[in-house]
Design a protein around this motif. Sequence first.
Motif, mmCIF file in Angstrom:
data_model
loop_
_atom_site.group_PDB
_atom_site.id
_atom_site.type_symbol
_atom_site.label_atom_id
_atom_site.label_comp_id
_atom_site.label_asym_id
_atom_site.label_seq_id
_atom_site.Cartn_x
_atom_site.Cartn_y
_atom_site.Cartn_z
ATOM 1 N N PRO A 660 0.960 -1.553 -0.296
ATOM 2 C CA PRO A 660 -0.658 -0.077 -0.253
ATOM 3 C C PRO A 660 0.609 1.237 0.552
ATOM 4 C CG PRO A 660 -0.725 -1.700 1.957
ATOM 5 C CD PRO A 660 0.166 -1.771 1.177
ATOM 6 N N TYR A 661 2.466 1.388 0.631
ATOM 7 C CA TYR A 661 2.920 2.617 0.528
ATOM 8 C C TYR A 661 3.499 2.629 -0.533
ATOM 9 C CZ TYR A 661 1.033 1.816 5.060
ATOM 10 O OH TYR A 661 0.751 2.182 6.748
ATOM 11 N N LEU A 662 3.808 1.578 -2.114
ATOM 12 C CA LEU A 662 4.500 1.934 -2.397
ATOM 13 C C LEU A 662 4.889 3.027 -3.601
ATOM 14 C CD1 LEU A 662 6.273 -0.165 -4.781
ATOM 15 C CD2 LEU A 662 4.972 -1.041 -5.915
ATOM 16 N N LYS A 663 3.357 3.322 -3.463
ATOM 17 C CA LYS A 663 3.669 4.836 -4.831
ATOM 18 C C LYS A 663 4.382 5.951 -3.448
ATOM 19 C CE LYS A 663 -0.182 5.033 -7.099
ATOM 20 N NZ LYS A 663 -1.716 5.539 -7.626
ATOM 21 N N ILE A 664 4.382 5.900 -2.335
ATOM 22 C CA ILE A 664 5.401 5.902 -1.730
ATOM 23 C C ILE A 664 6.267 6.321 -1.990
ATOM 24 C CG2 ILE A 664 5.349 7.405 1.256
ATOM 25 C CD1 ILE A 664 2.605 6.445 1.510
ATOM 26 N N ILE A 665 7.010 5.097 -1.745
ATOM 27 C CA ILE A 665 8.077 4.465 -1.274
ATOM 28 C C ILE A 665 9.019 4.991 -3.188
ATOM 29 C CG2 ILE A 665 9.925 2.590 -2.079
ATOM 30 C CD1 ILE A 665 7.710 0.519 0.333
ATOM 31 N N LYS A 666 8.346 5.274 -3.690
ATOM 32 C CA LYS A 666 8.727 5.570 -5.220
ATOM 33 C C LYS A 666 8.876 6.955 -4.823
ATOM 34 C CE LYS A 666 6.960 1.609 -8.018
ATOM 35 N NZ LYS A 666 5.772 1.839 -9.210
ATOM 36 N N GLU A 667 8.035 7.510 -4.244
ATOM 37 C CA GLU A 667 8.363 8.989 -4.059
ATOM 38 C C GLU A 667 9.599 9.788 -2.929
ATOM 39 O OE1 GLU A 667 6.215 12.293 -5.437
ATOM 40 O OE2 GLU A 667 5.003 11.296 -6.563
ATOM 41 N N VAL A 668 9.648 9.008 -2.392
ATOM 42 C CA VAL A 668 10.925 8.754 -1.725
ATOM 43 C C VAL A 668 12.388 8.488 -2.680
ATOM 44 C CG1 VAL A 668 12.327 8.403 0.405
ATOM 45 C CG2 VAL A 668 10.517 8.830 0.410
ATOM 46 N N TRP A 669 11.814 7.633 -2.953
ATOM 47 C CA TRP A 669 13.491 6.679 -3.831
ATOM 48 C C TRP A 669 13.372 7.195 -5.163
ATOM 49 C CZ3 TRP A 669 16.644 2.795 -1.412
ATOM 50 C CH2 TRP A 669 17.399 2.873 -0.521
ATOM 51 N N TYR A 670 13.001 6.655 -5.958
ATOM 52 C CA TYR A 670 12.552 6.768 -7.536
ATOM 53 C C TYR A 670 11.698 5.902 -8.395
ATOM 54 C CZ TYR A 670 16.918 8.570 -6.534
ATOM 55 O OH TYR A 670 18.251 9.715 -5.621
ATOM 56 N N ASP A 671 11.055 6.341 -9.426
ATOM 57 C CA ASP A 671 10.135 5.519 -10.165
ATOM 58 C C ASP A 671 10.313 5.112 -10.981
ATOM 59 O OD1 ASP A 671 7.914 4.567 -11.362
ATOM 60 O OD2 ASP A 671 5.864 6.677 -10.175
ATOM 61 N N GLU A 672 10.070 3.718 -11.476
ATOM 62 C CA GLU A 672 11.017 3.136 -13.054
ATOM 63 C C GLU A 672 10.301 3.624 -13.495
ATOM 64 O OE1 GLU A 672 10.646 -1.090 -13.702
ATOM 65 O OE2 GLU A 672 10.684 -1.337 -11.754
ATOM 66 N N ASP A 673 8.936 4.214 -13.466
ATOM 67 C CA ASP A 673 7.509 4.609 -14.419
ATOM 68 C C ASP A 673 7.831 5.657 -15.078
ATOM 69 O OD1 ASP A 673 6.745 1.329 -14.730
ATOM 70 O OD2 ASP A 673 5.065 2.868 -13.163
ATOM 71 N N ILE A 674 9.144 6.135 -14.441
ATOM 72 C CA ILE A 674 9.379 7.442 -14.739
ATOM 73 C C ILE A 674 10.764 7.881 -16.367
ATOM 74 C CG2 ILE A 674 9.624 10.094 -14.991
ATOM 75 C CD1 ILE A 674 7.725 9.547 -12.193
ATOM 76 N N ALA A 675 10.697 8.319 -17.317
ATOM 77 C CA ALA A 675 11.810 7.556 -18.125
ATOM 78 C C ALA A 675 13.115 8.030 -17.520
ATOM 79 C CB ALA A 675 11.890 7.839 -19.195
ATOM 80 N N GLU A 676 13.078 9.301 -16.622
ATOM 81 C CA GLU A 676 13.754 10.374 -16.105
ATOM 82 C C GLU A 676 14.470 9.239 -14.830
ATOM 83 O OE1 GLU A 676 15.329 14.673 -14.145
ATOM 84 O OE2 GLU A 676 13.570 14.484 -15.653
ATOM 85 N N GLU A 677 13.174 8.841 -14.106
ATOM 86 C CA GLU A 677 13.795 8.214 -12.337
ATOM 87 C C GLU A 677 14.276 7.680 -12.947
ATOM 88 O OE1 GLU A 677 11.063 8.774 -9.891
ATOM 89 O OE2 GLU A 677 10.591 11.276 -10.321
ATOM 90 N N LYS A 678 13.952 6.275 -14.508
ATOM 91 C CA LYS A 678 14.836 5.265 -14.190
ATOM 92 C C LYS A 678 16.421 4.686 -14.752
ATOM 93 C CE LYS A 678 13.690 0.555 -17.488
ATOM 94 N NZ LYS A 678 13.002 0.272 -18.608
ATOM 95 N N ALA A 679 16.353 6.236 -15.368
ATOM 96 C CA ALA A 679 17.886 6.172 -16.424
ATOM 97 C C ALA A 679 18.725 6.903 -14.692
ATOM 98 C CB ALA A 679 17.926 7.774 -16.932
ATOM 99 N N ILE A 680 18.127 7.734 -13.663
ATOM 100 C CA ILE A 680 18.913 8.068 -12.430
ATOM 101 C C ILE A 680 19.109 6.140 -11.762
ATOM 102 C CG2 ILE A 680 18.427 8.553 -10.085
ATOM 103 C CD1 ILE A 680 16.755 11.359 -11.710
ATOM 104 N N MET A 681 17.879 5.296 -11.215
ATOM 105 C CA MET A 681 17.815 4.471 -10.546
ATOM 106 C C MET A 681 19.071 3.035 -11.495
ATOM 107 S SD MET A 681 14.146 3.225 -9.865
ATOM 108 C CE MET A 681 13.809 1.604 -9.626
ATOM 109 N N GLU A 682 19.464 3.440 -12.577
ATOM 110 C CA GLU A 682 20.421 2.595 -12.643
ATOM 111 C C GLU A 682 21.363 3.495 -12.622
ATOM 112 O OE1 GLU A 682 19.514 2.954 -17.030
ATOM 113 O OE2 GLU A 682 17.790 0.720 -16.946
ATOM 114 N N GLU A 683 21.794 4.754 -12.728
ATOM 115 C CA GLU A 683 22.548 5.342 -11.755
ATOM 116 C C GLU A 683 23.373 4.568 -10.739
ATOM 117 O OE1 GLU A 683 24.101 9.804 -11.220
ATOM 118 O OE2 GLU A 683 22.751 9.338 -12.674
ATOM 119 N N VAL A 684 22.613 4.777 -9.959
ATOM 120 C CA VAL A 684 22.561 4.451 -8.737
ATOM 121 C C VAL A 684 22.260 3.278 -7.783
ATOM 122 C CG1 VAL A 684 22.256 7.034 -8.175
ATOM 123 C CG2 VAL A 684 19.981 5.412 -7.260
#
Length: 763
Positions: A660-684
């Motif tokens: 139930p908190y997955l959206k919040i986790i993505k707000e705090v960390w990153y959201d792979e469904d957003i192309a820019e953030e997916k690139a950051i996730m790969e970087e970090v």
Amino acid sequence: MKTKSSRIWGIFIMILCMSFIQVKAQEIVGNWKGNLAVQGTEMGIIFNIQKGSDGALSSTMDIPSQGATGIPFDSTVFENNQLTLMFKQGGIKYVASLEETKLKGTFYQSGMELPLEMEKSEKIIPGNPELVSSDKELEELAKLDIGTYAYTVEDYFSKPKARSFQFSPDGKYLSYREKDENSKNHVYVKEVATEKVTKVIEEKEELIRGYGWANNQRLVYVMDKGGNEDYHLFAVNVDGSDSKELTPYDGVKVNILEGLKEDEDHMIISMNKNNPQIFEPYKINIKTGDIEQLFKNEDVSNPIDKYIFDKDGKLRAYSKIRDGVNFDLFYVQADGTFKIIKKLNWKQSFSIINFDYASENPDDAYVVSNLDSDKSQILLYDLKEDKVLKKVYANENYDVSNLSVSRKRGYELDYFSYQGEKRVIIPVSDYYKKMHSRITKEFPDYQYSISAKTDEEDKYLIFLQSDKLYGVYYSYDVLKDEFKLLYNLMPQLKEEDMAEMRPITFKSRDGITLYGYITLPKDAIAGNKVPLIVNPHGGPQGIRDSWGFNSEAQLFASRGYATLQVNFRISGGYGKKFLESGFKQIGRKAMDDVEDGLQYTIDQGWVDKERVAIYGGSHGGYAVLRGLTKTPDLYTCGVDYVGVSNLFTFMHTIPPYWKPYLKIIKEVWYDEDIAEEKAIMEEVSPVYQIDKIKKPLFVVQGANDPRVNIDEADQIVKALRDKGNDVPYMVKYDEGHGFAKEENSVSMYKAMMGFYAKHLGKK
């Protein structure tokens, strides 16, 4: 009279029968896999049956979906082609007939009779065991910690002989946990008047994760299985009789919501019994285990995440998730319905911490809020009218969220407390001002907390601690105005030998004021530059490091290493602006802050910049891997303890009750469904930056970890091993997210000290 021939035939037949029995026994030995249908959901289950050198059978049970492995059965009997397994503590029995390569039978638990068919299979254990370093390899690593030291690893990490002292509500009994020669921590009760001691809870294979008094005659305690965090609730009488598992539900996690001082036979708990993703409240009888569901949590997409009950067990409010990132606070109305009084986004804070039972208005409550301020503050609030009555306490530098009231004195407000550089207590009532003055006068050099008190407030348990004192319990008799030393938790650690922990403040590279702590060994105090271990905390959001005794930092100091702990942006306690400045910055600016803290210690002349290690657990373990990839020349070596290596797989393997908190986790960390953030996730994500790791790494993991799956550790170890790197890898198959068993913690720190001696010690 039998002839010689008939006797020979008789012996031959007997030998044949014995051989047949032996073959059958061999056929039952092995690993059996099946699916148990529970409330419409299939749950995989594995029985591992072994035969000892004496011919006796033994067995264990694995439940992979719950992260539970190696649960031992009390008895394993195979006679006349029928298998019977018994696990008394869980109330489990399995009876089945062997039919070629299948077991066909019934699984019994808590009145349920469920058909269960098992097939022979290969044993499945979490992760890839071929990657794990052998015990011998890890022992050889530990042997590198050579030196003349005043204290051993065991001195710092053996659990105290006795701990967790608590008064019964009437003060007639004192309970505590005491360790035996096998490092099992049982719960004992001492009758104060007679000093008669009774063992009331025996710790066996599974650890007692916590215990407390439910009333004057009964205690409750919680256990899980192998560190899987599915906590079950148990109860026992003060004399050790009538021990009972109150929540015997597989795959169900229990949280205690309200102790109900006004109803000694009941307490309020929450369980994810009906759906593993959401929790619902129940009133449970602590004698019989009878439960009554108090409220339904039926909207899985927008579930209730918090229930607020009053002292009488009445549901007064609840908080509900909306669209995965927002919260609605509902408050009960006169007709029993609930009305939304606050619509909040997940970054805002407004929570009820205590109803004001001293007020004539039943809707008055103390709340913690940052709706109109950066720092959380305590307000007196009329919930029905939805308005602030007055600001009760606030601090301009730190969040404030704790208060204490006296049930004995009509719920008078006694004090506020918060974490600044150190813990701060602000007395309010005249009674507590006198108490606070008395304690601080008696123990001026220590932090104190009230760990327990009787209902009549005539006896208190005072817990003292400092950066150099692990912890000491004193009892305080109010009528006699007398303090009495009750127990020193770690008498083997002398204060004069321990290292100083200093609060530090410095600026980040982009101008943010940061706080933290440096623990300095005596060689550094004398003016010499020493090796440093950078220790980022877990979480990371809302968690912070605090001043006090730190066993890790003290062990490191005893070997000549300083320890740096930075409360980087996204840490809790410093206001919402500071917290939010770290959102979407994990592995980036949050990591910059750690590096800036390291530079600060170098600038102070405390540490040798050529000998710097990084070590941490959970998010701290991630920070280790990120540090070794982001700034590969900055650190000499690293120790990753249950750390995330791949943000993508981390998001996909979270426990069901986190979903139930997955959206919040993505707000705090990153959201792979957003192309820019997916690139950051790969970087970090360190697993994608393996080629940048060129310094030695030691990896530690609990096989049953429900938060950071063992695959996170396996990925990084395999990738580095494929490059030819020597990566020591410790896995404990009876642990979860962090080691709870004493012997496992000790072996980990011994290996860690050997690793540091090899890579961080003087060249």
